[in-house]
Write a protein that holds these residues in place. Structure first.
Motif, PDB file in Angstrom:
ATOM      1  N   ARG A  48      -4.361  -9.789  12.575  1.00  0.00           N
ATOM      2  CA  ARG A  48      -4.074  -9.466  11.171  1.00  0.00           C
ATOM      3  C   ARG A  48      -5.404  -9.331  10.445  1.00  0.00           C
ATOM      4  N   SER A 103      -7.146  -8.003   6.463  1.00  0.00           N
ATOM      5  CA  SER A 103      -6.938  -7.479   5.113  1.00  0.00           C
ATOM      6  C   SER A 103      -8.267  -7.445   4.365  1.00  0.00           C
ATOM      7  N   LEU A 157      -5.810  -4.023   1.037  1.00  0.00           N
ATOM      8  CA  LEU A 157      -5.342  -3.167   2.124  1.00  0.00           C
ATOM      9  C   LEU A 157      -5.408  -3.950   3.418  1.00  0.00           C
ATOM     10  N   GLY A 158      -4.424  -3.748   4.289  1.00  0.00           N
ATOM     11  CA  GLY A 158      -4.473  -4.474   5.557  1.00  0.00           C
ATOM     12  C   GLY A 158      -3.371  -4.074   6.504  1.00  0.00           C
ATOM     13  N   GLY A 159      -3.324  -4.799   7.613  1.00  0.00           N
ATOM     14  CA  GLY A 159      -2.313  -4.541   8.630  1.00  0.00           C
ATOM     15  C   GLY A 159      -2.180  -5.712   9.574  1.00  0.00           C
ATOM     16  N   GLU A 160      -1.104  -5.682  10.332  1.00  0.00           N
ATOM     17  CA  GLU A 160      -0.814  -6.747  11.292  1.00  0.00           C
ATOM     18  C   GLU A 160      -0.138  -6.134  12.509  1.00  0.00           C
ATOM     19  N   TYR A 161      -0.471  -6.652  13.709  1.00  0.00           N
ATOM     20  CA  TYR A 161       0.131  -6.128  14.943  1.00  0.00           C
ATOM     21  C   TYR A 161       0.380  -7.287  15.894  1.00  0.00           C
ATOM     22  N   LEU A 219       1.524  -1.813   8.140  1.00  0.00           N
ATOM     23  CA  LEU A 219       0.380  -1.586   7.263  1.00  0.00           C
ATOM     24  C   LEU A 219       0.820  -1.889   5.840  1.00  0.00           C
ATOM     25  N   ALA A 223      -0.415  -2.229   1.438  1.00  0.00           N
ATOM     26  CA  ALA A 223      -1.360  -2.008   0.342  1.00  0.00           C
ATOM     27  C   ALA A 223      -0.790  -2.665  -0.905  1.00  0.00           C
ATOM     28  N   SER A 279       4.558  -1.462   2.048  1.00  0.00           N
ATOM     29  CA  SER A 279       4.231  -1.645   3.462  1.00  0.00           C
ATOM     30  C   SER A 279       5.074  -0.709   4.312  1.00  0.00           C
ATOM     31  N   ASN A 283       6.666  -0.579   8.084  1.00  0.00           N
ATOM     32  CA  ASN A 283       6.991  -1.508   9.167  1.00  0.00           C
ATOM     33  C   ASN A 283       7.593  -0.776  10.361  1.00  0.00           C
TER      34      ASN A 283
END
Length: 756
Positions: free
Chosen positions: A396, A398, A414-418, A451, A453, A470, A472
């Motif tokens: 993760r 951001s 801004l960011g994201g997670e996987y 993702l 914002a 986001s 998803n």
């Protein structure tokens, strides 16, 4: 002559006066966020006093016989330190007092704003709230929060409902995302093994209610942020403790911590055993936590956590109403009874997380976390035997940027997670607690990510506007390697990417009161356990839930009173519900929609807060939840269940308590909890009775000299000796709805600490 004599005497005593004074310097910060605190009062026991500056720094001259400094600030728990002073600058971390809203900093929504400037339904449980109880779990502490219900179907078998989200959770935690130190603890397959954490591992809990997909990805229930225990700054210490109680409850803890200005390390081991109130309900859990934080520079903070858990717990099974009233301590019987089949779970896992916060400059910073886990589950059940192995990795990140658009202060995030998880899942015949012939052999690959914002605008007139979005996506790839009576095959399910927006407004009505309103959308795909049920059946037609939440609230404080009130309306489509078949296997289906209207309220009133008096703190608190939840457009075979009450949700829930503390270290906590009757099946033909329970804890906590600390405590749970079911089985086959909770039970213990 007199003047010459006075001058002579002054110069003669001047060196002694210098020796009799010492200057103590340091800084004060928020223990949760690390933000410098301005205006903290620093008071010596000899009377000298000063306050911290805008950057949190202070300097105080005290006499040589000063023995103690007291640090206090509205909104924070008072902290005392003992002298002598070593000469090094002090770093004092004050713990926020959740009862005082004006200074509590919220880490959710990644804005790090005070609660009075955060638009959203949020509740906080600090360490003191957890310590009101025996710490066998966090169940009773969480149940003091409005809008959230935590249940224990059996010891260490947890279920969490935020605003009715347990419809699809016959067991385990689903549709609620959990993070530990900002790192995902909910797995890629949508489930959360919260029982791998001990209550002693948790420093605080932040609960975000309703859809939070704009920041935390897919989900319609809510998000729970757990903060780990950490070493105290500038302190090296050893701690140990033991608790014993009714029905064979034993808990042992040991910890070593080293804290300095730029680093902290905590190593903690907990051991918990419980023979069980019911047959086949024993628990044996070992947890090792390593929690560390390092600040190699003013720009970089690195934290790392390792949690190793070895957990065994038994499953007594549900009882019918007749069995429940006749003997609530019995386990499920019969040919496939829990004792005969040794219904239990043996779970071993390790979770490793690494997080870095880097500040490029005063306007731009980044938080990046990576983690990995390995877990093995051995689960003899009443009708089958499961053996699963799971490996997972995730990340993760951001970025937050502070800028000005014209005259408007703006923060852009801004960011994201996987997450990627791979599970080998096998089911066997259960031959009296040992696995027999192989039934199914599956490989499950789960991938999920998003993702996001978010933009916050500080508008004129004390208004803060938030807009977030986001995207998803969740995928499952199931490969069946073996199944009796059929061939092998592959099943792929991709839940199409969904945009989840959130818009919120907050208005500071005064410097002590704020109002907020928001609209948010949520998206929640089925978990792997809902698609691939425990008997090996694939549920190929299950769709993701989608919902929209509207809410408005007001919070603030007036003198000694703090309060928080939220009203909401949540409309959920493609609602997932569970039912048991004749073999007690949970099956899932979409049933149309629900209409969920509610009101949540909590308040704290400080009757007394005088650190220097013998009776120095008296507080009362309360919370209340009103839930008007109904099914909409629910057709079950030939029966129309539209308009029925939502299964497993009590219309009214209330909690209240009293906290008392003295200067001598004596304390007393009294808690109460009321739950209204609730429906146990979708047809609303069976209801669990309402109940009211009391709990109390009393003890003494004090320092013995400058190095030793001692706490002795005792308590009672279910003082009213109520017969109630804390974790009902919803829509249970054969009427086995009830999972009885213990009757009146007692505990006591001791904690020791030594500062090196």
């Amino acid at each position: 002559m007199k003047l010459r004599f006075l001058i002579y005497t002054f110069f003669l005593l001047f060196p002694q006066l210098l020796m009799a004074q010492q200057v103590i310097k340091g800084s004060v910060q928020d223990a949760t966020s690390g933000i410098a605190l301005e205006g903290a009062t620093v008071t010596a026991n000899t009377g000298e006093q000063t306050t911290s500056t805008a950057n949190g720094q202070f300097s105080l001259s005290v006499s040589e016989n000063t023995q103690q400094l007291i640090f206090s600030l509205i909104g924070y728990n008072t902290q005392r330190i003992n002298l002598p002073y070593s000469g090094a600058e002090l770093l004092i971390s004050l713990q926020p007092d959740a009862a005082k809203l004006q200074e509590v900093v919220i880490t959710g929504y990644e804005s790090n704003r005070p609660l009075l400037e955060t638009a959203g339904a949020i509740s906080i449980l600090d360490r003191a709230s957890i310590e009101r109880f025996d710490e066998s779990s966090v169940v009773r502490a969480v149940n003091t929060v409005p809008g959230i219900r935590m249940e224990e179907r059996a010891p260490a078998s947890y279920r969490i409902s935020i605003r009715g989200s347990s419809l699809r959770s016959p067991y385990g935690i689903r549709n609620v995302k959990v993070y530990y130190n900002g790192i995902p603890f909910t797995e890629a397959n949508g489930t959360t093994a919260l029982n791998l954490i001990d209550a002693a591992n948790i420093g605080s809990i932040e609960i975000l209610k309703g859809p939070t997909a704009s920041i935390y990805g897919a989900g319609t229930g809510g998000t729970i942020l757990l903060e780990p225990r950490k070493a105290a700054p500038h302190e090296t210490s050893l701690q140990t403790g033991a608790t014993t109680g009714s029905y064979g409850f034993r808990k042992y803890t040991a910890a070593a911590s080293i804290g300095s200005e730029n680093s902290s390390i905590l190593v903690q081991y907990t051991k918990q055993k419980y023979d069980g109130y019911r047959e086949q309900s024993a628990v044996d859990r070992d947890v090792l936590l390593i929690s560390s934080e390092f600040r190699p520079s003013d720009k970089r903070t690195i934290s790392a956590n390792i949690i190793y858990s070895d957990l065994y717990y038994e499953l007594p099974g549900g009882l019918t109403e007749e069995q429940y009233r006749d003997n609530p301590r019995q386990a499920r019987g019969g040919q496939f009874g829990s004792v005969v089949q040794n219904a239990s779970i043996d779970l071993e896992g390790i979770n490793v997380g690494l997080k870095q916060e880097y500040r490029f400059n005063e306007n731009l910073h980044n938080i990046t976390a990576i983690y990995g886990l390995h877990k093995f589950k051995d689960n003899p059940f009443n009708t089958d035997y499961e053996r699963n192995t799971n490996q997972e990795i995730g990340a993760r990140s951001s970025f937050a940027y502070n800028t000005t658009l014209g005259s408007i202060n703006t923060t852009l995030t801004l960011g994201g997670e996987y997450q990627r998880g791979f599970e080998v899942a096998r089911t066997y015949d259960n031959n009296g607690g040992t696995f027999g012939e192989l039934r199914t052999d599956d490989e499950v690959l789960a991938k999920t990510g998003f993702l996001f914002a978010q933009t916050e605008f500080e508008l004129p007139a004390g208004i803060i506007a938030t807009a977030a979005l986001s995207l998803n996506d969740t995928k499952y790839e199931i490969t069946r390697l073996h199944q009796i009576g059929s061939g092998t095959y592959k099943y792929n399910r991709d839940f199409e990417a969904v945009l989840s927006p959130r818009v919120a407004l907050l208005k500071r009505l005064t410097d002590k009161i704020s109002a907020h309103a928001s609209v948010s959308s949520g998206f929640s795909p089925p978990t792997e356990e809902e698609i691939l049920t425990s008997n090996g059946t694939l549920n190929e037609d299950l769709e993701a839930e989608k919902g929209t939440n509207y809410e408005a609230g007001i919070r603030g404080f007036a003198g000694k009173l703090s309060f928080d009130v939220v009203g909401f309306y949540f409309r959920l489509n493609e609602t997932i519900v569970s039912r048991q078949d004749e073999s007690s296997v949970a099956v899932f289906r979409n049933v149309g929609s629900t209409s969920q209207k509610g009101l949540e309220f909590n308040a704290t009133y400080t009757l007394l807060e005088q650190p220097e008096q013998q009776l120095n703190s008296v507080k009362v608190w309360s919370s209340y939840t009103d839930s008007h939840f109904r099914f909409k457009n629910y057709q079950k075979d030939e029966e129309d269940l539209s308009g029925n009450k939502l299964t497993g949700v009590a219309p009214h829930v209330a909690a209240a308590g009293l906290d008392v503390a003295t200067k001598a270290g004596l304390y007393f906590n009294l808690t109460s909890n009321y739950v209204n009757e609730l429906p146990l099946n979708d047809e609303n033909t069976v209801f669990a009775e309402s109940y009211f329970i009391l709990g109390a804890r009393a003890g003494v906590k004090r320092d013995l000299g400058r190095s030793f600390g001692l706490e002795i405590f005792g308590g009672v749970d279910n003082l009213t000796d109520q017969k109630y079911s804390l974790g009902n089985d919803l829509n249970a086959f054969g009427g086995r709805f009830y999972q009885p909770a213990p009757d009146r039970n007692y505990y006591g213990g001791i904690n020791l600490s030594y500062k090196l």
